[in-house]
Design a protein around this motif. Structure first.
Motif, mmCIF file in Angstrom:
data_model
loop_
_atom_site.group_PDB
_atom_site.id
_atom_site.type_symbol
_atom_site.label_atom_id
_atom_site.label_comp_id
_atom_site.label_asym_id
_atom_site.label_seq_id
_atom_site.Cartn_x
_atom_site.Cartn_y
_atom_site.Cartn_z
ATOM 1 N N THR A 24 0.831 -1.200 0.000
ATOM 2 C CA THR A 24 0.000 0.000 0.000
ATOM 3 C C THR A 24 0.861 1.244 0.000
ATOM 4 O O THR A 24 1.841 1.333 0.729
ATOM 5 C CB THR A 24 -0.930 0.009 1.227
ATOM 6 N N LEU A 26 0.258 5.573 0.136
ATOM 7 C CA LEU A 26 -0.739 6.613 0.387
ATOM 8 C C LEU A 26 -0.134 7.989 0.113
ATOM 9 O O LEU A 26 0.963 8.286 0.585
ATOM 10 C CB LEU A 26 -1.223 6.581 1.843
ATOM 11 N N VAL A 36 -4.946 6.417 -2.633
ATOM 12 C CA VAL A 36 -4.523 5.096 -2.183
ATOM 13 C C VAL A 36 -4.069 4.297 -3.404
ATOM 14 O O VAL A 36 -4.807 4.193 -4.387
ATOM 15 C CB VAL A 36 -5.666 4.352 -1.457
ATOM 16 N N GLN A 38 -2.633 0.477 -4.495
ATOM 17 C CA GLN A 38 -2.473 -0.905 -4.064
ATOM 18 C C GLN A 38 -1.757 -1.695 -5.155
ATOM 19 O O GLN A 38 -2.159 -1.663 -6.327
ATOM 20 C CB GLN A 38 -3.829 -1.549 -3.796
ATOM 21 N N GLU A 56 -9.657 -0.531 1.870
ATOM 22 C CA GLU A 56 -10.154 0.352 2.924
ATOM 23 C C GLU A 56 -10.617 1.684 2.337
ATOM 24 O O GLU A 56 -9.922 2.313 1.557
ATOM 25 C CB GLU A 56 -9.054 0.597 3.962
ATOM 26 N N SER A 192 -5.546 10.428 11.146
ATOM 27 C CA SER A 192 -6.602 9.765 10.387
ATOM 28 C C SER A 192 -7.892 9.760 11.186
ATOM 29 O O SER A 192 -7.876 9.580 12.399
ATOM 30 C CB SER A 192 -6.191 8.324 10.054
ATOM 31 N N ARG A 196 -7.551 2.976 7.585
ATOM 32 C CA ARG A 196 -6.531 2.097 8.141
ATOM 33 C C ARG A 196 -5.661 1.556 7.014
ATOM 34 O O ARG A 196 -6.125 1.334 5.905
ATOM 35 C CB ARG A 196 -7.169 0.930 8.899
ATOM 36 N N ALA A 197 -4.389 1.355 7.331
ATOM 37 C CA ALA A 197 -3.470 0.752 6.364
ATOM 38 C C ALA A 197 -2.362 0.059 7.134
ATOM 39 O O ALA A 197 -1.965 0.496 8.212
ATOM 40 C CB ALA A 197 -2.896 1.806 5.422
ATOM 41 N N ASP A 198 -1.866 -1.039 6.576
ATOM 42 C CA ASP A 198 -0.820 -1.827 7.204
ATOM 43 C C ASP A 198 0.489 -1.615 6.469
ATOM 44 O O ASP A 198 0.569 -1.841 5.269
ATOM 45 C CB ASP A 198 -1.189 -3.315 7.141
ATOM 46 N N ALA A 200 2.369 0.941 5.283
ATOM 47 C CA ALA A 200 2.173 1.692 4.043
ATOM 48 C C ALA A 200 3.333 2.628 3.772
ATOM 49 O O ALA A 200 3.966 3.164 4.692
ATOM 50 C CB ALA A 200 0.870 2.486 4.111
ATOM 51 N N SER A 256 2.164 2.229 9.662
ATOM 52 C CA SER A 256 0.898 1.524 9.839
ATOM 53 C C SER A 256 -0.083 2.437 10.552
ATOM 54 O O SER A 256 0.259 3.055 11.557
ATOM 55 C CB SER A 256 1.100 0.237 10.653
#
Length: 458
Positions: A24, A26, A36, A38, A56, A192, A196-198, A200, A256
């Motif tokens: 990811t 951003l 975003v 991906q 997300e 935020s 949510r993002a893991d 990134a 994250s």
């Protein structure tokens, strides 16, 4: 059930139910928009491909593929289930409802809206019998997007991008004054409101980017979430580049997004630069229009201004500064830094000085009084034009200095149109076509007086 649908012409497809790991990236804008990106490990075959993905905050109207050989044919977005959607999914099923601790009742969901429940004896209840307990298969715990893509050739990965909202960032600068120089540092803080993002890759975009359409973020994105940094050492630095008419700041490492963990990232290493302080008494003349008689003395604030010099080919001068807040600090006699001013700054291009009004002076005060005023008609410039008016006004400005050292104070006047200083006790300096200043040295514990006469025409 809240759902967004973008459709195209396509035949029967097979959905891939297994969630796909993704890389990811951003791009976060100050107004809350987020681009975003991906990169999915899912390979695409030539032709139509159907994917079921966890995206997300997807606004499907903005979904596209940065890969020019791939086109989005359709996208359907479903968000985590709320109570109303789960009840709608449970129509015809018997659920347990909790009425109190240790007290549950069984009821069959007849309708979700308006609420209708059938009890075991056949009677109908028109309100909820308690808090429902849902089977796991009735509740969607994460967002789900069904995306149909058309690839003109086989691809090893799937690249997707979309615009959503719910994350903002701000820049804040700390300036420590040390005489004729200062130390400057800057940070960017990302916040935020639910996205949510893991792990990134995060960029911050600064600039005046027009917004014509508000992103459609799902209502389920609520609460406050912030960023945590992973795998970043203190020596890592934010990098910057120009893209179009904006500037993009690449944050170090991967981040994250998770609730309640704020992060501020340095925008650049601490820099040293010259600084100039000015004390300014603002003028009395209106930018446009006329002045009238005002015989009463008027206390005038003495503004405090700082100019941070940003010469080109210097570490600080070559950096573009995004708009934000500047806090100015100075050490007291014990070496403790004190906040002595705060100001907002606009986007500042490389090589452009940073000029800030930090507040008003405490020990230097000014009083202005109008000492004379006349208004008279004057002939028209030529036949057929209306008569003109000339106003002449005289002023006395008294500046008092309670400090133990002398100070230099500027009295400035600025106005649009035809006007001039016809007489003054201190020679004026012309700064521009619309502004002139008088510079006075005020002795320690004393005062200085300026008198001047202004003349303006309609």
């Amino acid at each position: 059930m809240k759902r967004y649908l973008v459709s195209g012409a396509w035949g029967a497809v097979v959905l891939l139910a297994t969630p796909l790991a993704a890389q990811t990236s951003l791009s976060i804008y100050r107004d809350g928009r987020v681009v975003v990106r991906q990169s999915l490990p899912q390979a695409l075959q030539r032709g139509r491909n159907a994917l079921t993905l966890k995206l997300e905050g997807l606004d499907p109207a903005t979904l596209f593929s940065p890969d020019t050989s791939v086109a989005v044919l359709s996208a359907t977005a479903r968000y985590p289930s709320g109570k109303g959607e789960a009840l709608a999914n449970a129509v015809g099923q018997t659920l347990s409802f909790v009425r109190a601790k240790g007290d549950t009742i069984l009821a069959t969901v007849v309708r979700a809206d308006p609420p209708q429940y059938r009890l075991s004896d056949g009677r109908l209840l028109l309100e909820s019998p308690g808090e429902p307990l849902f089977p796991a298969e009735l509740v969607r715990t994460s967002p789900q997007a069904v995306v149909v893509l058309d690839a003109s050739r086989a691809r090893q990965r799937t690249e997707l991008a979309y615009v959503t909202s719910g994350v903002t960032w701000e820049a804040l600068y700390q300036v420590i004054l040390t005489g004729a120089r200062c130390q400057v540092s800057g940070t960017a803080t990302v916040t935020s409101q639910g996205l949510r993002a893991d792990s990134a890759d995060v960029q911050l975009v600064a600039g005046a980017i027009q917004q014509a359409r508000a992103p459609k973020a799902p209502a389920a994105m609520q609460g406050v979430a912030m960023l945590t940094r992973t795998g970043v050492s203190i020596s890592d630095e934010t990098s910057e580049q120009s893209v179009g008419e904006a500037h993009v700041y690449q944050l170090p490492g991967r981040l994250s997004i998770e609730p309640g963990v704020p992060i501020a990232t340095a925008l650049f290493p601490r820099s040293s630069t010259p600084v100039v302080q000015e004390l300014i008494v603002p003028g009395v003349l209106p930018w446009r229009g006329w002045i009238g008689q005002s015989p009463e003395p008027n206390r005038v604030p003495v503004q405090v201004w700082y100019t941070l010099k940003r010469a080109r080919n210097t570490p600080f001068g070559d950096r573009p500064l995004p708009a934000g807040t500047v806090q100015l600090y100075q050490a007291d006699s014990s070496g403790r830094v004190q906040l002595i001013g705060e100001a907002a700054n606009d986007h500042t291009a490389p090589g452009r000085d940073l000029r800030l009004q930090s507040g008003d002076a405490f020990d230097v005060t000014a009083e202005r009084v109008q000492t004379d005023f006349t208004q008279e008609p004057i002939p028209a410039a030529r036949r057929g034009l209306p008569a003109r008016q000339r106003v002449t006004a005289a002023y006395r400005v008294t500046i008092t200095n309670a400090k133990a050292e002398p100070v230099t104070v500027d009295v400035r006047e600025s106005r649009y149109g035809v006007w001039k200083i016809v007489e003054s006790s201190v020679a004026p300096e012309k700064l521009s076509a619309t502004e002139q200043r008088f510079r006075l040295v005020v002795p320690a514990g004393g005062e200085a007086t300026l008198t001047y006469t202004v003349q303006m025409e309609s």
